[in-house]
Design a protein around this motif. Structure first.
Motif, mmCIF file in Angstrom:
data_model
loop_
_atom_site.group_PDB
_atom_site.id
_atom_site.type_symbol
_atom_site.label_atom_id
_atom_site.label_comp_id
_atom_site.label_asym_id
_atom_site.label_seq_id
_atom_site.Cartn_x
_atom_site.Cartn_y
_atom_site.Cartn_z
ATOM 1 N N GLY A 83 -16.945 -3.528 -13.413
ATOM 2 C CA GLY A 83 -16.782 -2.725 -12.212
ATOM 3 C C GLY A 83 -17.345 -3.452 -11.005
ATOM 4 N N VAL A 84 -16.990 -3.005 -9.814
ATOM 5 C CA VAL A 84 -17.380 -3.726 -8.602
ATOM 6 C C VAL A 84 -18.899 -3.758 -8.429
ATOM 7 N N LEU A 85 -19.614 -2.772 -8.972
ATOM 8 C CA LEU A 85 -21.073 -2.761 -8.848
ATOM 9 C C LEU A 85 -21.734 -3.865 -9.650
ATOM 10 N N GLN A 86 -21.072 -4.314 -10.707
ATOM 11 C CA GLN A 86 -21.690 -5.280 -11.618
ATOM 12 C C GLN A 86 -21.333 -6.733 -11.281
ATOM 13 N N LEU A 87 -20.497 -6.951 -10.280
ATOM 14 C CA LEU A 87 -20.012 -8.295 -9.981
ATOM 15 C C LEU A 87 -20.874 -8.996 -8.940
ATOM 16 N N ASN A 88 -20.746 -10.317 -8.871
ATOM 17 C CA ASN A 88 -21.521 -11.138 -7.950
ATOM 18 C C ASN A 88 -20.630 -12.106 -7.180
ATOM 19 N N GLY A 89 -21.167 -12.631 -6.085
ATOM 20 C CA GLY A 89 -20.582 -13.764 -5.382
ATOM 21 C C GLY A 89 -19.133 -13.605 -4.983
ATOM 22 N N LEU A 90 -18.363 -14.687 -5.180
ATOM 23 C CA LEU A 90 -16.965 -14.706 -4.778
ATOM 24 C C LEU A 90 -16.129 -13.690 -5.537
ATOM 25 N N VAL A 91 -16.485 -13.465 -6.809
ATOM 26 C CA VAL A 91 -15.749 -12.481 -7.617
ATOM 27 C C VAL A 91 -15.936 -11.094 -7.012
ATOM 28 N N HIS A 92 -17.172 -10.763 -6.685
ATOM 29 C CA HIS A 92 -17.466 -9.469 -6.069
ATOM 30 C C HIS A 92 -16.734 -9.322 -4.737
ATOM 31 N N LYS A 93 -16.756 -10.355 -3.924
ATOM 32 C CA LYS A 93 -16.104 -10.311 -2.612
ATOM 33 C C LYS A 93 -14.601 -10.109 -2.764
ATOM 34 N N ASN A 94 -13.996 -10.806 -3.714
ATOM 35 C CA ASN A 94 -12.556 -10.687 -3.950
ATOM 36 C C ASN A 94 -12.175 -9.278 -4.404
ATOM 37 N N ARG A 95 -12.928 -8.723 -5.349
ATOM 38 C CA ARG A 95 -12.587 -7.396 -5.887
ATOM 39 C C ARG A 95 -12.818 -6.301 -4.842
ATOM 40 N N ARG A 96 -13.853 -6.454 -4.043
ATOM 41 C CA ARG A 96 -14.085 -5.479 -2.963
ATOM 42 C C ARG A 96 -12.896 -5.466 -2.001
ATOM 43 N N LYS A 97 -12.433 -6.630 -1.653
ATOM 44 C CA LYS A 97 -11.307 -6.732 -0.722
ATOM 45 C C LYS A 97 -10.061 -6.084 -1.302
ATOM 46 N N LEU A 98 -9.821 -6.308 -2.590
ATOM 47 C CA LEU A 98 -8.649 -5.710 -3.243
ATOM 48 C C LEU A 98 -8.733 -4.189 -3.235
ATOM 49 N N LEU A 99 -9.913 -3.655 -3.542
ATOM 50 C CA LEU A 99 -10.076 -2.206 -3.607
ATOM 51 C C LEU A 99 -10.001 -1.554 -2.229
ATOM 52 N N MET A 100 -10.575 -2.197 -1.232
ATOM 53 C CA MET A 100 -10.651 -1.586 0.091
ATOM 54 C C MET A 100 -9.296 -1.488 0.773
ATOM 55 N N GLN A 101 -8.319 -2.277 0.314
ATOM 56 C CA GLN A 101 -6.974 -2.188 0.879
ATOM 57 C C GLN A 101 -6.416 -0.777 0.743
ATOM 58 N N GLY A 102 -6.751 -0.123 -0.379
ATOM 59 C CA GLY A 102 -6.207 1.202 -0.643
ATOM 60 C C GLY A 102 -6.873 2.312 0.131
ATOM 61 N N PHE A 103 -7.993 2.014 0.816
ATOM 62 C CA PHE A 103 -8.710 3.049 1.546
ATOM 63 C C PHE A 103 -8.582 2.902 3.056
ATOM 64 N N HIS A 104 -7.609 2.150 3.517
ATOM 65 C CA HIS A 104 -7.455 1.938 4.943
ATOM 66 C C HIS A 104 -5.983 1.965 5.343
ATOM 67 N N GLY A 105 -5.777 2.038 6.648
ATOM 68 C CA GLY A 105 -4.442 1.869 7.197
ATOM 69 C C GLY A 105 -3.476 3.002 6.917
ATOM 70 N N ALA A 106 -2.200 2.635 6.884
ATOM 71 C CA ALA A 106 -1.126 3.622 6.795
ATOM 72 C C ALA A 106 -1.209 4.457 5.525
ATOM 73 N N ARG A 107 -1.668 3.871 4.426
ATOM 74 C CA ARG A 107 -1.726 4.617 3.172
ATOM 75 C C ARG A 107 -2.727 5.765 3.262
ATOM 76 N N MET A 108 -3.874 5.508 3.884
ATOM 77 C CA MET A 108 -4.865 6.563 4.030
ATOM 78 C C MET A 108 -4.321 7.678 4.914
ATOM 79 N N GLN A 109 -3.604 7.315 5.954
ATOM 80 C CA GLN A 109 -3.008 8.319 6.826
ATOM 81 C C GLN A 109 -1.980 9.161 6.069
ATOM 82 N N ALA A 110 -1.214 8.497 5.221
ATOM 83 C CA ALA A 110 -0.156 9.194 4.484
ATOM 84 C C ALA A 110 -0.716 10.239 3.531
ATOM 85 N N CYS A 111 -1.908 10.016 2.998
ATOM 86 C CA CYS A 111 -2.461 10.976 2.038
ATOM 87 C C CYS A 111 -3.200 12.123 2.718
ATOM 88 N N GLY A 112 -3.282 12.104 4.047
ATOM 89 C CA GLY A 112 -3.969 13.165 4.765
ATOM 90 C C GLY A 112 -3.349 14.530 4.516
#
Length: 459
Positions: A83-112
């Protein structure tokens, strides 16, 4: 090295005192020792900081202070080993970026709109004139939202099974039996499904297997048109350009859903409590909501200043996350004038920072206006943590809070069953309302404050 001051009480006794009265305990510690306090955990010094300057040093110094995933292994039971809490370094940074895509922008607006629909659907099932407990009702809404946003599931057998397992894993550790037995000798041992630990592991296996199977099934649908986080992860690549394994994808799904259900649900329950305890807050909020007219666009709701201030004040006074995730001192560093040696653990004390008189005059009072009068820095107000470990779903949690509250307040007239102060109860990572916030449904509310009887069971 001279450590900051702190209590000499054994850590096990401090834990008991904290669990009995978490906020009273922290208020007492801060009053006695100040805004940087050392607690010894066996031979490891754990330094808690509630001074904004110290918080800034912790969040911004990534050279001597590391946000190691190994420090979060206690959460792996629920979030998986990858899980993202258990990761470090570049791996952690990459997975955070992948997950955060789903919580921003047009998709977040669409689920309102969907958030508003789910809120209306569940709240309309309450019986007029009959009391209900708000906390589990709200958690049902936030869990449904989390499962839909993260997994793209809406209804059906799999949806119901996954929803049930997430709810059980959150609620079972809060049960009096679990809390009593796990404090006894051998209480943490896995003695099969009839033991508390064994039953938790059974629930975990069931959930992990269902999610793993769903990941495999979804991967077969190569041309899937789904717009959810699960599909993002299936088609994503890691920091080396390779696809994520099914196990990695499964583990990454867990934290966002748990956060959506538990943290958002708790913050919303506290918000309902304060809004209905303080008539002036409720009146001003309704006036602001009514100014948008009937059936406003969700993005117009989210932009309302007083609604935003109410949500921020709820997160300030009883933050769902009491502490930041721990950091580890890896080379000698100075924090607030203290020279700390490698091996020292640093934790930001969110609650105590939010209770500082110099930042928040009369901090025990629920006063949303303070957020209209001043803009606080991310080291003064940080309900979702900060730095590289800031909650990935923090922005979405606020988005969801505003829409759920706006839907409930605009459409229903509720009141608290009791005016007795609601007590916080510690439950693993968060502090939820001890009695669950008991409320009464009076009627359905029309625009501009007119009301009419609610047709029970309507949507």
């Amino acid at each position: 090295m001279k450590l900051p001051p702190g209590p000499k009480t054994p850590s096990w006794l401090l834990n008991l005192q904290f669990e009995a009265d978490p906020f009273g305990y922290m208020d007492g510690i801060s009053k006695r020792y100040g805004d940087i306090v050392t607690v010894m955990l066996n031979s490891t010094p754990v330094v808690y900081v509630s001074n904004p300057l110290g918080i800034k040093e912790i969040f911004t110094n990534t050279k001597e202070i590391a946000a190691r995933g190994e420090l979060n292994q206690d959460f792996a039971l629920m979030t998986g080993n990858q899980g993202v809490l258990q990761l470090n370094g570049l791996v952690h940074k990459n997975r955070r970026k992948l997950l955060m895509q789903g919580f921003h922008g047009a998709r977040m607006q669409a689920c309102g709109r969907r958030i508003c629909e789910l809120t209306e659907k569940i709240m309309s099932q309450q019986v007029v004139g009959k009391s209900f407990v708000a906390y589990p009702t709200i958690e049902d809404i936030t869990l449904r939202v989390g499962v839909e946003v993260v997994l793209g599931l809406h209804e059906g057998e799999l949806y119901n099974k996954i929803k049930h397992l997430f709810a059980s894993i959150i609620k079972y550790p809060q049960s009096p039996l679990f809390q009593l037995v796990t404090k006894l000798p051998f209480g943490q041992r896995d003695l099969g499904r009839w033991s508390p630990r064994g039953y938790m592991l059974h629930l975990r296996r069931e959930l992990f297997q269902l999610l793993y199977t769903e990941v495999q099934e979804r991967r077969k649908q190569a041309g899937s048109s789904h717009t959810d986080i699960l599909c993002d992860l299936i088609f994503a690549h890691d920091e080396t350009g390779e696809p994520l394994s099914d196990e990695e994808v499964r583990d990454l799904l867990l934290s966002p859903i748990f956060a959506a259900q538990d943290a958002s649900g708790t913050a919303l329950a506290w918000s309902l409590y304060w809004i209905h305890r303080l008539p002036a807050v409720r009146s001003r909020l309704l006036e602001e909501l009514d100014s948008l007219g009937e059936n406003p666009d969700p993005m117009s709701i989210v932009a309302l200043p007083y609604l935003s201030a109410v949500c921020n004040e709820a997160l300030r006074i009883y933050p769902t996350q009491l502490f930041t995730f721990p950091r580890l001192v890896e080379s000698t560093v100075e924090v607030m004038g203290y020279e700390l040696s490698p091996g020292t653990v640093l934790i930001g004390n969110i609650y105590s920072t939010h209770q500082r008189e110099d930042l928040y005059p009369h901090p025990k009072e629920f006063n949303p206006e303070r957020f209209l009068e001043k803009q606080f820095s991310p080291y003064e107000f940080f309900p979702f943590g900060g730095g590289s470990r800031v909650c990935i779903g923090g922005a979405f949690a606020l988005f969801e809070m505003k829409l759920v509250l706006a839907t409930i307040l605009s459409r229903y007239q509720l009141e608290l069953v009791s005016q007795r102060p609601e007590r916080p109860k510690f439950g693993g990572l968060i502090c939820y309302p001890a009695s669950g916030v008991k409320m009464m449904m009076h009627s359905r509310r029309q625009h501009q404050g007119q009301s009419q009887p609610l047709v029970v069971g309507s949507i």
